[in-house]
Scaffold this motif. Structure first.
Motif, PDB file in Angstrom:
ATOM      1  N   UNK A   1       0.757  -1.125  -0.002  1.00 56.95           N
ATOM      2  CA  UNK A   1      -0.027  -0.151   0.051  1.00 56.95           C
ATOM      3  C   UNK A   1       0.847   1.179   0.010  1.00 56.95           C
ATOM      4  N   UNK A   2       0.541   2.282  -0.721  1.00 59.57           N
ATOM      5  CA  UNK A   2       1.029   3.563  -0.729  1.00 59.57           C
ATOM      6  C   UNK A   2       0.433   4.445   0.455  1.00 59.57           C
ATOM      7  N   UNK A   3       0.965   4.725   1.354  1.00 55.09           N
ATOM      8  CA  UNK A   3       0.175   5.621   2.630  1.00 55.09           C
ATOM      9  C   UNK A   3       0.784   6.896   2.983  1.00 55.09           C
ATOM     10  N   UNK A   4       0.004   7.538   3.483  1.00 52.77           N
ATOM     11  CA  UNK A   4       0.430   9.013   3.872  1.00 52.77           C
ATOM     12  C   UNK A   4      -0.213   9.237   5.215  1.00 52.77           C
ATOM     13  N   UNK A   5       0.472   9.742   6.144  1.00 49.88           N
ATOM     14  CA  UNK A   5       0.097  10.097   7.491  1.00 49.88           C
ATOM     15  C   UNK A   5       0.035  11.913   7.626  1.00 49.88           C
ATOM     16  N   UNK A   6      -1.082  12.223   7.906  1.00 46.91           N
ATOM     17  CA  UNK A   6      -1.516  13.678   7.954  1.00 46.91           C
ATOM     18  C   UNK A   6      -2.402  13.768   9.597  1.00 46.91           C
ATOM     19  N   UNK A   7      -1.863  14.913  10.183  1.00 51.09           N
ATOM     20  CA  UNK A   7      -2.587  15.344  11.331  1.00 51.09           C
ATOM     21  C   UNK A   7      -3.104  16.694  11.541  1.00 51.09           C
ATOM     22  N   UNK A   8      -3.797  17.055  10.203  1.00 49.67           N
ATOM     23  CA  UNK A   8      -4.540  18.445  10.544  1.00 49.67           C
ATOM     24  C   UNK A   8      -5.738  18.373  11.404  1.00 49.67           C
ATOM     25  N   UNK A   9      -6.019  19.809  11.962  1.00 54.62           N
ATOM     26  CA  UNK A   9      -6.962  19.881  12.790  1.00 54.62           C
ATOM     27  C   UNK A   9      -8.107  19.350  12.724  1.00 54.62           C
ATOM     28  N   UNK A  10      -8.562  19.227  11.408  1.00 57.20           N
ATOM     29  CA  UNK A  10     -10.080  18.428  11.119  1.00 57.20           C
ATOM     30  C   UNK A  10      -9.633  17.121  10.419  1.00 57.20           C
ATOM     31  N   UNK A  11     -10.572  16.075  10.586  1.00 61.11           N
ATOM     32  CA  UNK A  11     -10.366  14.737   9.847  1.00 61.11           C
ATOM     33  C   UNK A  11     -10.567  15.162   8.269  1.00 61.11           C
ATOM     34  N   UNK A  12     -11.418  15.830   7.806  1.00 63.63           N
ATOM     35  CA  UNK A  12     -11.771  16.072   6.609  1.00 63.63           C
ATOM     36  C   UNK A  12     -10.521  16.809   5.661  1.00 63.63           C
ATOM     37  N   UNK A  13      -9.904  17.537   6.624  1.00 62.69           N
ATOM     38  CA  UNK A  13      -8.826  18.207   6.077  1.00 62.69           C
ATOM     39  C   UNK A  13      -7.642  17.070   5.648  1.00 62.69           C
TER      40      UNK A  13
END
Length: 199
Positions: A50-62
């Protein structure tokens, strides 16, 4: 900042051209339970890349919008083979609940299954934030829901699924997967909530 549409015009047009060919992530259906609203299924997914990206923005949708944008660029051309890789469904968003279980932790892992032809030799992403990961086989309980995926709707779906299952220690608590079958801009898109079965 959710989606920068000007950046995405090319990849979105390319995805539209290739829309008919969406390769399903392989799985085996182990059992089906209930009917209609109360229906859920047990599935086993094989190991895969799998190609994976981790994000931790203030909102889930972002977080999911920005991750999806990065993955779309990788799928469309920004990879070591320089061509469209092909779309697979669903795209997975792995989420974690806070200790209290009342909200989502900020960090979301978005994962795109590499099409069968690239499983042995995955194209290298241009974007250093995309990582190719070999994920172990996975057994899940899965239930369909429709519409936008916000923190509120996800928490509601998790609660409803727990009510349906009752008290059980056969699945993990605190870690869940939201599986999306259409891109984040589709309002009535098909999604699934996945409860991960213990090994």
């Amino acid at each position: 900042r959710v989606l920068c549409l000007a950046d995405m015009a090319g990849p979105i047009a390319q995805m539209a051209r290739h829309r008919q060919a969406r390769e399903p992530v392989p799985y085996v259906s182990l059992s089906q339970h209930g009917k209609c609203e109360a229906a859920y299924e047990e599935r086993r997914y094989p190991a895969g890349k799998w190609a994976c990206v981790t994000m931790g923005e203030p909102m889930y949708e972002q977080s999911i919008s920005m991750s999806f944008m990065k993955l779309m660029r990788y799928i469309c051309k920004e990879n070591s083979v320089g061509c469209h890789l092909g779309m697979t469904v669903p795209v997975l968003n792995e989420i974690h609940l806070t200790k209290e279980g009342t909200e989502l932790e900020r960090e979301v892992v978005t994962a795109y299954y590499l099409p069968g032809v690239f499983q042995q030799n995955p194209p290298v992403p241009v974007d250093p934030e995309i990582h190719i990961t070999e994920r172990a086989p996975l057994r899940v309980l899965t239930r369909v829901f429709y519409g936008m995926t916000t923190e509120e709707t996800i928490l509601r779906e998790i609660r409803l699924f727990w009510e349906l299952l009752g008290s059980t220690d056969t699945v993990l608590q605190g870690t869940y997967i939201v599986a999306s079958y259409e891109n984040p801009s589709v309002p009535q898109r098909r999604n699934e909530i996945w409860f991960i079965c213990r090994a």
